[in-house]
Design a protein around this motif. Structure first.
Motif, short mmCIF file in Angstrom:
data_model
loop_
_atom_site.label_atom_id
_atom_site.label_comp_id
_atom_site.label_asym_id
_atom_site.label_seq_id
_atom_site.Cartn_x
_atom_site.Cartn_y
_atom_site.Cartn_z
N HIS A 190 14.28 -7.72 -39.76
CA HIS A 190 13.23 -8.08 -38.80
C HIS A 190 13.90 -8.24 -37.45
N LEU A 191 13.12 -8.02 -36.40
CA LEU A 191 13.68 -8.17 -35.05
C LEU A 191 13.06 -9.38 -34.38
N MET A 192 13.88 -10.19 -33.73
CA MET A 192 13.34 -11.39 -33.09
C MET A 192 13.74 -11.42 -31.61
N LEU A 193 12.78 -11.77 -30.77
CA LEU A 193 13.01 -11.77 -29.33
C LEU A 193 13.15 -13.20 -28.82
N PRO A 194 14.26 -13.49 -28.13
CA PRO A 194 14.46 -14.87 -27.64
C PRO A 194 13.80 -15.12 -26.28
N LEU A 195 13.46 -16.36 -26.05
CA LEU A 195 12.99 -16.85 -24.75
C LEU A 195 11.77 -16.11 -24.19
N VAL A 196 10.90 -15.65 -25.07
CA VAL A 196 9.70 -14.96 -24.58
C VAL A 196 8.80 -16.01 -23.91
N THR A 197 8.31 -15.67 -22.73
CA THR A 197 7.51 -16.64 -21.97
C THR A 197 6.05 -16.23 -21.87
N ASP A 198 5.81 -14.92 -21.69
CA ASP A 198 4.40 -14.52 -21.60
C ASP A 198 4.13 -13.19 -22.29
N ILE B 223 8.33 -7.49 -35.92
CA ILE B 223 8.86 -8.00 -34.65
C ILE B 223 8.24 -9.37 -34.38
N GLY B 224 9.11 -10.35 -34.20
CA GLY B 224 8.62 -11.70 -33.97
C GLY B 224 9.25 -12.32 -32.75
N CYS B 225 8.82 -13.53 -32.45
CA CYS B 225 9.31 -14.21 -31.25
C CYS B 225 9.90 -15.57 -31.58
N MET B 226 10.89 -15.94 -30.79
CA MET B 226 11.35 -17.32 -30.84
C MET B 226 10.41 -18.11 -29.93
N LEU C 21 6.87 -16.08 -36.19
CA LEU C 21 7.39 -16.97 -35.14
C LEU C 21 8.55 -17.79 -35.70
N SER C 22 9.47 -18.10 -34.84
CA SER C 22 10.53 -19.03 -35.24
C SER C 22 10.75 -19.99 -34.07
N ILE C 23 10.61 -21.28 -34.37
CA ILE C 23 10.66 -22.26 -33.27
C ILE C 23 12.12 -22.63 -32.98
N GLY C 24 12.55 -22.30 -31.78
CA GLY C 24 13.92 -22.61 -31.37
C GLY C 24 13.90 -23.93 -30.62
N THR C 25 14.02 -25.00 -31.37
CA THR C 25 13.85 -26.31 -30.73
C THR C 25 14.97 -26.64 -29.74
N ASN C 26 16.15 -26.03 -29.94
CA ASN C 26 17.25 -26.37 -29.03
C ASN C 26 16.85 -26.09 -27.58
N ASP C 27 16.27 -24.92 -27.37
CA ASP C 27 15.83 -24.58 -26.02
C ASP C 27 14.47 -25.20 -25.70
N LEU C 28 13.61 -25.26 -26.71
CA LEU C 28 12.28 -25.84 -26.45
C LEU C 28 12.40 -27.27 -25.92
N ILE C 29 13.35 -28.02 -26.48
CA ILE C 29 13.57 -29.40 -26.01
C ILE C 29 14.06 -29.37 -24.57
N GLN C 30 15.04 -28.49 -24.32
CA GLN C 30 15.62 -28.40 -22.97
C GLN C 30 14.53 -28.11 -21.93
#
Ligand code: PEP
Ligand code: MG
Length: 551
Positions: free
Chosen positions: A395-403, A434-437, A457-466
């Motif tokens: 599977h492919l995952m895209l980091p830091l997608v905003t919009d 294809i999913g998103c962080m 979806l995969s929740i990347g809390t490390n950055d989400l918290i930041q």
């Protein structure tokens, strides 16, 4: 003045998890290289150059031994860091330039070498960039090793390591950390050092607890009393009470199981009342895979692909080199599904030479933003992953997608590359999802729209918290504000899980919160059913799940 009978709690920054209870030993790093300086005659030049070459080759042998040790223990990250130090020793500047200087200056090699390194360090000294600081630390580390071989009377530390002690020092250098073994060194405490420093990565790989941001002067006054180091929370407790010690001894007993090699066991993990939780793994190196197979893990929820190239400059890594590595990873993973996150570069992960110095890199051109702007890198990696995908379930995952526009543009690029490959005759895995962080609050707010374009979806809390709490994740000064379980974060997790499940797509959490058993119950209560953790935390997370009743 610290009274020895009093329990004193110091709050530092947690770097490497685990508990240690013991006596501290303060190590003073001899910053000054005190070596003899003398002139040599024309006739002595060749012997002097031989002596220098010998010191280089002995240093290289030391490092190779260390590297082999890492490989044997499965610590690929440590091996890569030491590998970079070996490369430094092969740098023509360190060979040719020093030899030329010995010839022209007619001085002993210690003097020439020390002069050269001092010049180098001074040149970069003004840099406050943590990446540059790390590089200089590596240079100092390697230089100290060479100097020790040239002049064995000089020692980097005055003290000899006592068995079973907690080592406190101003800042840790990678090779010193690499030479430490759990059992001999119980824990590390330093005054400076961030969680992504090389020493930190090595301490984590070796499962040695480590806390930074503690004033060594305060510890000096503890005068041989017992100290507890809690690498999970960053606490250092001097002269703990009996009750505190007992509490930590209990925690420590749990920890010894936590660091156990993963046992062969059934992959299904259920709560006491029978809810199945999907425990997945975050992978940063190939060495993790063997452990995961033994633990019957079915899915790698996050491959931090950029970590596979730790300390390499990415523009030098070709499509074929990437393809070979991804194929190897997929083959080693066997039946496991693999979520490849495309390169998350920029901000704290600088992997390109000459990358722009941005005023605020965490809010700058990082991750998917970088890839969309520099499509050459994106295409190279995509082609490599897509070609390798035919060997497994990827599977492919895209980091830091905003919009949504960004997501659509990225997906269009993936389809374009896929089509090209198929036209070129390559076999690409069918139904590649294809999913998103979920790492940006804007994504959470617009989640109901975003899910229409996501397979998972995969929740990347490390950055989400930041980004939610406006706290730099790598700044020790604000680490007390980096609240892993801040109510706003818990609400966001609950919302994303609800929206994702409502849209019938899988949702997992791959940030560090998923690896912390203290939060497992809360996460399950919020609706999470898939947690992707660092391999060494998987046993603890499984145990936590099995002790929870959702009813
Ligand atoms: C995250 O941000 O939670 C995450 C898993 O990604 P990384 O820590 O690699 O930024
Ligand atoms: Mg992230």
């Amino acid at each position: 003045m610290v009274l020895v009978c009093e329990e004193i709690r110091l709050q530092g920054v947690p770097i490497s998890g685990g508990i240690a209870i013991g006596v501290i030993q303060i190590f003073h790093h001899n910053e000054e290289w005190i070596v003899p300086e003398y002139e040599i005659t024309e006739d002595e030049i060749e012997d002097e150059i031989d002596r220098y070459r010998k010191a280089l080759s002995e240093s290289k042998n030391d490092l190779k031994e260390l590297q082999t040790l890492f490989h044997d223990e499965g610590g690929d990250e440590g091996a890569t860091i030491i590998g970079a130090q070996i490369q430094m020793l092969e740098d023509p500047l360190l060979t040719g330039e020093i030899e030329d200087r010995i010839k022209s200056l007619k001085k002993n090699s210690e003097t020439v070498f020390k002069g050269f390194i001092t010049e180098y360090l001074q040149f970069f000294n003004e840099e406050s960039d943590p990446e540059v600081h790390q590089r200089l630390l590596d240079v100092k580390d390697v230089a100290a090793r060479v100097l020790k071989h040239l002049y064995p009377e000089w020692t980097e530390y005055d003290e000899t390591k006592l068995p079973q002690s907690i080592i406190c020092t101003y800042e840790l250098v990678p090779s010193y950390t690499a030479e430490a073994t759990l059992g001999e060194v119980q824990a590390f405490i330093t005054e400076i050092g961030g969680s992504t420093s090389h020493a930190a990565l090595i301490a984590k790989a070796k499962a040695i607890p480590y806390v930074s941001n503690i004033k060594i002067d305060v510890l000096k006054e503890s005068g041989g009393s017992t100290v507890i180091v809690d690498g999970d929370n960053g606490n250092v407790i001097i002269n703990p009470s009996k009750a505190t010690t007992n509490m930590y001894r209990n925690k420590q007993r749990g920890q010894s199981v936590r660091f156990d090699v993963m046992k062969e066991e059934d992959g299904d993990v259920k709560t006491l009342d029978g809810t199945v939780i999907d425990v997945q793994a975050n992978v940063e190196n190939l060495a993790d895979l063997d452990l995961l197979k033994r633990a019957k893990i079915k899915k790698i929820g996050l491959v931090r692909s950029e970590f596979l190239y730790l300390r390499k400059e990415l523009e030098t890594v070709s499509e074929n080199q990437q393809y070979q590595l991804y194929k190897k990873l997929i083959q080693l993973a066997g039946n496991m599904e693999i979520v490849f996150r495309v390169f998350d570069i920029g901000s704290d992960k600088k992997l390109l030479s000459g990358s722009n110095h941005e005023p605020n890199p965490a809010l700058g051109e990082r991750s998917i933003r970088f890839l969309l702007k520099h499509k050459k890198f994106f295409s190279t990696q995509l082609r490599a992953i897509l070609r390798a995908s035919s060997y497994g379930k990827v599977h492919l995952m895209l980091p830091l997608v905003t919009d949504i526009e960004e997501l659509i543009e990225a997906k269009a690029h993936i389809y374009k590359e896929r089509l090209k490959l198929e036209e070129e005759g390559y076999d690409v895995q069918k139904n590649l999802s294809i999913g998103c962080m979920v790492e940006v609050p804007a994504f959470v707010i617009m989640c109901d729209h975003m899910v229409k374009e996501c397979d998972f979806l995969s929740i990347g809390t490390n950055d989400l918290i930041q980004y939610t709490l406006a706290v730099d994740r790598s700044n020790p000064l604000t680490s007390d504000r980096y609240g892993e379980a801040h109510p706003s974060i818990l609400r966001m997790i609950e919302h994303v899980v609800k929206v994702g499940h409502g849209a019938n797509i899988p949702v997992s959490i791959c940030g560090e919160i998923a690896s912390n058993p203290l939060h497992t119950k809360k996460l399950l209560e919020l609706g999470c059913r898939a947690l992707s953790c660092a391999p060494r935390y998987i046993p603890a997370i499984k145990r936590a799940i099995r002790a929870i009743s959702l009813e």
